[in-house]
Design an enzyme around this catalytic site. Sequence first.
Site, mmCIF file in Angstrom:
data_model
loop_
_atom_site.group_PDB
_atom_site.id
_atom_site.type_symbol
_atom_site.label_atom_id
_atom_site.label_comp_id
_atom_site.label_asym_id
_atom_site.label_seq_id
_atom_site.Cartn_x
_atom_site.Cartn_y
_atom_site.Cartn_z
ATOM 1 N N HIS A 29 0.707 -6.357 -9.139
ATOM 2 C CA HIS A 29 1.145 -6.050 -8.044
ATOM 3 C C HIS A 29 -0.154 -6.234 -7.071
ATOM 4 O O HIS A 29 -1.121 -5.981 -7.425
ATOM 5 C CB HIS A 29 1.530 -4.677 -7.753
ATOM 6 C CG HIS A 29 2.061 -4.303 -6.374
ATOM 7 N ND1 HIS A 29 1.402 -4.193 -5.473
ATOM 8 C CD2 HIS A 29 3.592 -4.416 -5.980
ATOM 9 C CE1 HIS A 29 2.226 -3.798 -4.241
ATOM 10 N NE2 HIS A 29 3.440 -4.067 -4.671
ATOM 11 N N GLU A 54 5.850 -11.764 -3.755
ATOM 12 C CA GLU A 54 5.531 -10.857 -2.593
ATOM 13 C C GLU A 54 4.243 -11.469 -1.675
ATOM 14 O O GLU A 54 3.228 -11.079 -2.278
ATOM 15 C CB GLU A 54 5.156 -9.546 -3.373
ATOM 16 C CG GLU A 54 6.227 -8.745 -3.852
ATOM 17 C CD GLU A 54 5.909 -7.251 -3.879
ATOM 18 O OE1 GLU A 54 6.971 -6.568 -3.459
ATOM 19 O OE2 GLU A 54 4.803 -6.796 -4.077
HETATM 20 P P1 PGA Z 1 7.219 -2.804 0.978
HETATM 21 O O1 PGA Z 1 6.536 -3.024 -0.490
HETATM 22 O O2 PGA Z 1 8.714 -3.220 0.675
HETATM 23 O O3 PGA Z 1 6.905 -1.517 1.629
HETATM 24 O O4 PGA Z 1 6.671 -3.920 1.731
HETATM 25 C C1 PGA Z 1 6.921 -3.891 -1.379
HETATM 26 C C2 PGA Z 1 5.929 -4.031 -2.717
HETATM 27 O O5 PGA Z 1 4.590 -3.549 -2.056
HETATM 28 O O6 PGA Z 1 6.238 -3.845 -3.640
#
Ligand code: PGA
Length: 283
Positions: A127, A196
């Site tokens: 992450h 992401e």
């Molecule tokens: P968010 O986070 O939906 O608050 O943007 C997603 C993540 O960091 O997995």
Amino acid sequence: MKRPNCLEEQEFRIVMNKKLIVANWKMLPQSLAEAQEILEFTNDYLESLNDLSSADSSGGGREFSLVFCPPFVFIEEVAKIIKMSHLEHEAFLGAQDIATDDKRALTGDISGPMLAKLGIQYVIIGHSERRWKLGESDEVVNKKLKLALKNELIPIVCIGEKIKDKNSSKFLEEQVNKTFKDLTADEVGKCIIAYEPVWAISTNPGAKPDTPVSALESISTIKKVLTNNWPLATNHYLYGGSVNSSNVDGFLKEKEINGILVGGASVNKEEFVKILEMAHSIK
Ligand code: PGA
């Protein structure tokens, strides 16, 4: 995509045929009571769907599968709640991280075998908060990924650029190559990839969600690198970054986006259920 050994064939079929909604609770909620509330609220919603659709116990009436990734301190309790409730056939359990070794003196870490013994099926790997805020290198991410696979956990591998600019594709290419280094096609095929972009994560300054079109472009870049290097691997792709009930349908309507990774909105029970309602209404 090959079935990881930790999932029974029927469970695997359910997961892969539906959009996957992964709730990344991060370091929230603040108490077990709040965690229970989120689960109970979700459970009530799923029960109401069952009443409406007369779905079978395999979750046949829904268009999504769920993975809850609570903080480690709540995992056992969350597992118990899932088992004792209607969620048993609906939701899977994920960890937010895994140690870099299976057995070693590593203060504060939780190993792959420990996660597997708790009945966890998924683990988030790499992450961006760990990569960028805690300095986790691609090499460390790669090591963790290998251990997740060794322990038959399904890795949800986060890939994403820090800044959107003309170098973004090159960045993604390099991150993918380093993250999946030395894995076999078979192993790569067991991974779920979460695109992401760091700039889209809700807690980052000036964050705004990516658009489905732009997310698809990045997913296609990632896919190209993976299929060039591991020709037999086919993966499932999630989008994550400021997903909420107002934008989720745009992402889930895309065939190439197999689900979402939700942070902030997943610890707000009303908002989370609204996301599920949207997901359920998408055919
Ligand atoms: P968010 O986070 O939906 O608050 O943007 C997603 C993540 O960091 O997995």
